[in-house]
Structure formats: C-alpha cells, structure tokens
Design an enzyme around this catalytic site. Structure first.
Site, PDB file in Angstrom:
ATOM      1  N   ASP A 108     -17.045   4.622   2.286  1.00  0.00           N
ATOM      2  CA  ASP A 108     -16.773   3.236   1.528  1.00  0.00           C
ATOM      3  C   ASP A 108     -16.536   1.914   2.287  1.00  0.00           C
ATOM      4  O   ASP A 108     -15.959   2.117   3.621  1.00  0.00           O
ATOM      5  CB  ASP A 108     -15.681   3.525   0.560  1.00  0.00           C
ATOM      6  CG  ASP A 108     -15.610   4.190  -0.679  1.00  0.00           C
ATOM      7  OD1 ASP A 108     -16.740   5.035  -0.715  1.00  0.00           O
ATOM      8  OD2 ASP A 108     -14.724   4.158  -1.579  1.00  0.00           O
ATOM      9  N   HIS A 159     -20.501  -0.581  -4.156  1.00  0.00           N
ATOM     10  CA  HIS A 159     -19.053  -0.621  -4.295  1.00  0.00           C
ATOM     11  C   HIS A 159     -18.361  -2.171  -4.642  1.00  0.00           C
ATOM     12  O   HIS A 159     -17.597  -2.444  -3.819  1.00  0.00           O
ATOM     13  CB  HIS A 159     -18.483  -0.136  -2.931  1.00  0.00           C
ATOM     14  CG  HIS A 159     -16.982   0.212  -2.864  1.00  0.00           C
ATOM     15  ND1 HIS A 159     -16.666   1.049  -3.830  1.00  0.00           N
ATOM     16  CD2 HIS A 159     -16.229   0.044  -1.818  1.00  0.00           C
ATOM     17  CE1 HIS A 159     -15.281   1.149  -3.540  1.00  0.00           C
ATOM     18  NE2 HIS A 159     -15.035   0.664  -2.403  1.00  0.00           N
ATOM     19  N   HIS A 253     -13.782   6.099   4.849  1.00  0.00           N
ATOM     20  CA  HIS A 253     -14.047   4.634   4.866  1.00  0.00           C
ATOM     21  C   HIS A 253     -14.617   4.363   6.192  1.00  0.00           C
ATOM     22  O   HIS A 253     -14.150   4.924   7.254  1.00  0.00           O
ATOM     23  CB  HIS A 253     -12.858   3.806   4.870  1.00  0.00           C
ATOM     24  CG  HIS A 253     -12.141   4.025   3.371  1.00  0.00           C
ATOM     25  ND1 HIS A 253     -11.122   5.009   3.083  1.00  0.00           N
ATOM     26  CD2 HIS A 253     -12.225   3.210   2.150  1.00  0.00           C
ATOM     27  CE1 HIS A 253     -10.797   4.995   1.672  1.00  0.00           C
ATOM     28  NE2 HIS A 253     -11.492   3.955   1.364  1.00  0.00           N
TER      29      HIS A 253
END
Length: 286
Positions: A108, A159, A253
């Site tokens: 992410d 996102h 991430h």
C-alpha cells in the site's frame, strides 16, 4: 359491369350476381369484426399495408385465452449494453480461498522511488506477481514507477488520492478521492483499477457503493505485517510465516514511511513461502 351490359344480362344471371355480391360483403364485414386491426384495401395508387395477425378465434370455436400473443419485435428490443459491474458489497474481501494453495502479497501507499523498485526487483527475481494499492498523488508524481508495476504484470489497485480516513468524508469527498485516483491510473497505464482498498481499512457505505459504481471490488487483508510500526525485519518475517495459509492476503507497505525493513523482510519470507509450496498470485476478478 357497364349499364348496357347489365341490361342485356338474363334475369336469372342477374339474381346470381346479386347473391354473390351480398356474400362477399358479408365476409368482409366478418373479417373486420374479428380483427379490429384489419385495414380496408388501399386506394388506387397506394401501397397495401402489411397484414395484421388475427386477434380473435375462428368462427364457431370457443373463445379461449392464450398465454401466447404475437407482439411487435420492438417489444423485445434488448436494453443498451452496459459494462458489467460488480455487486455492491457490505464487506471487503479479506481472503481468497478459491485460489487454492495460493497467497496474495499486497503493498500500500506507493509508489515510492526509495522502496518500490527494490520490491519490484525481488518479485521479479522469483517470478511472482503482487497487488499494489496506489495513492493517486504518489502515482501522479511517480508515473514511471506506475508503468514499471504494470509492465511487470502486477495488479494495480486504488488506495484513494491523499490517504484520508474515508469514514470522515462526505459522499462527494469519497467520490473525489477514489475517482481522481482511478482517473490518473487509467491515464498512465490505459486501464482503470478493478480493486480498491480503503485507507486504514476504514470502510463505510459510501466507499462500498462508490467503489462498485466505478467498477471496483473491495479488498482488505488477512495478515497484517504491521511493517508501518518498523518492528524489525525478523518480526515482520515471523508474522508473515505465522499467518501463511491458503487464500491469505498479506498487507505490507512500500511507501508512507521508512520501508527498509519491509524490503528486507520480503527477501527472506518470499523464498520461504515458495519453498513451503505456496503459489504467490494475484486475483484479476472474483
């Protein structure tokens, strides 16, 4: 028949002609009564209209209702074709057990030039694909990395634009965050994302409804590596190994902070997962 011809016709033949004319008129009246849609013969010089189907039953038969009726073709004209959209869900996908003995790795907040290239290189080394949920402002700033992710065959997800808490936004605000991100991704790689993930995993009705409206499926996760806490490379590796199972979705991430531990952990747990017989794959559409 001309008047002089009529006068020369024998009386018996005149009677037969009158009878025939009367029968023809009676038949015409019967057809018009049986079929209100019937149309009289056209005037000279005009084209005859298309014949209509008889609506009433034949003479002498019981008047039975029928489930079948002839209808004009326009009554069955199909609706305008629209692209298929996923249903509006009330929960995101947290695991994908239908993939069998497979796992999905997700990253992410990127792309980030400090960490995304190293993650791409590791995935490329082992010949596997992952999902990258991009923030719109990061994608817009690092378009070359978006191209690199797509060129390597990874799935790009939405996102949001600025990574806000969606539950604190108005419906218009959620639409703007998601819509701008889908637009910029489509502008860069030619295809709009088919998956989206709410920042912080904070979902609400607006996120589900607007995501479906934009043709995307909601994706959460099964195993959270908590790499954003920078707990240490070994801890991240241990969490991923402990949570490994068929259909598991792992959250990591590649931006949003210092991600050197994430990069190093991937290099350690990815070959271990493959050695355990897991196939690292991505869903294109459920």
């Amino acid at each position: 028949m001309r008047r002089d011809q009529w006068d020369q016709t024998p009386p018996g033949r005149r009677a037969l002609l009158r009878l025939a004319a009367g029968l023809g008129a009676a038949a015409t009246v019967h057809l018009i009564a049986a079929d209100p849609a019937a149309t009289p013969a056209p005037a000279p010089g005009r084209a005859a209209p298309a014949p209509a189907a008889a609506a009433g039953p034949p003479s002498g038969r019981a008047n039975r209702s029928s489930a079948y009726r002839l209808e004009p073709m326009t009554a069955h004209t199909p609706a305008r074709v629209r692209p298929a959209r996923p249903p509006v869900r009330t929960r995101p996908f947290e695991a994908l057990p239908q993939l069998g003995r497979s796992m999905v790795l997700t990253f992410d907040d990127g792309p980030d030039p400090a960490y995304t290239p190293d993650i791409l290189a590791t995935l490329r080394t082992y010949g596997v694909h992952a999902m990258f949920f991009l923030c719109g402002e990061m994608a817009d700033a690092h378009r070359d990395l978006v191209h690199a992710i797509a060129d390597d065959g990874h799935v790009i997800g939405n996102h949001s634009w600025t990574h806000p808490l969606m539950t604190g936004l108005s419906r218009a605000g959620v639409r703007d965050e998601m819509g701008r991100t889908s637009d910029v991704i489509e502008e860069i790689v030619g295809d709009a994302p088919r998956w989206y993930r709410a920042p912080y995993g904070a979902w609400n009705r607006n996120a589900f409804e607007l995501g479906a409206e934009m043709g995307m499926e909601p994706m959460a996760w099964t195993v959270d590596s908590l790499d954003w806490e920078t707990p240490g490379t070994s801890t991240i590796v241990r969490r991923v190994k402990a949570g490994a199972a068929p259909g598991v979705v792992v959250l990591s991430h590649d931006a949003g902070g210092v991600r050197t531990q994430t990069v190093a952990a991937l290099r350690r747990y990815l070959p271990w997962l493959l050695g355990e017989g897991y196939r690292i794959t991505v869903p294109y559409r459920v």
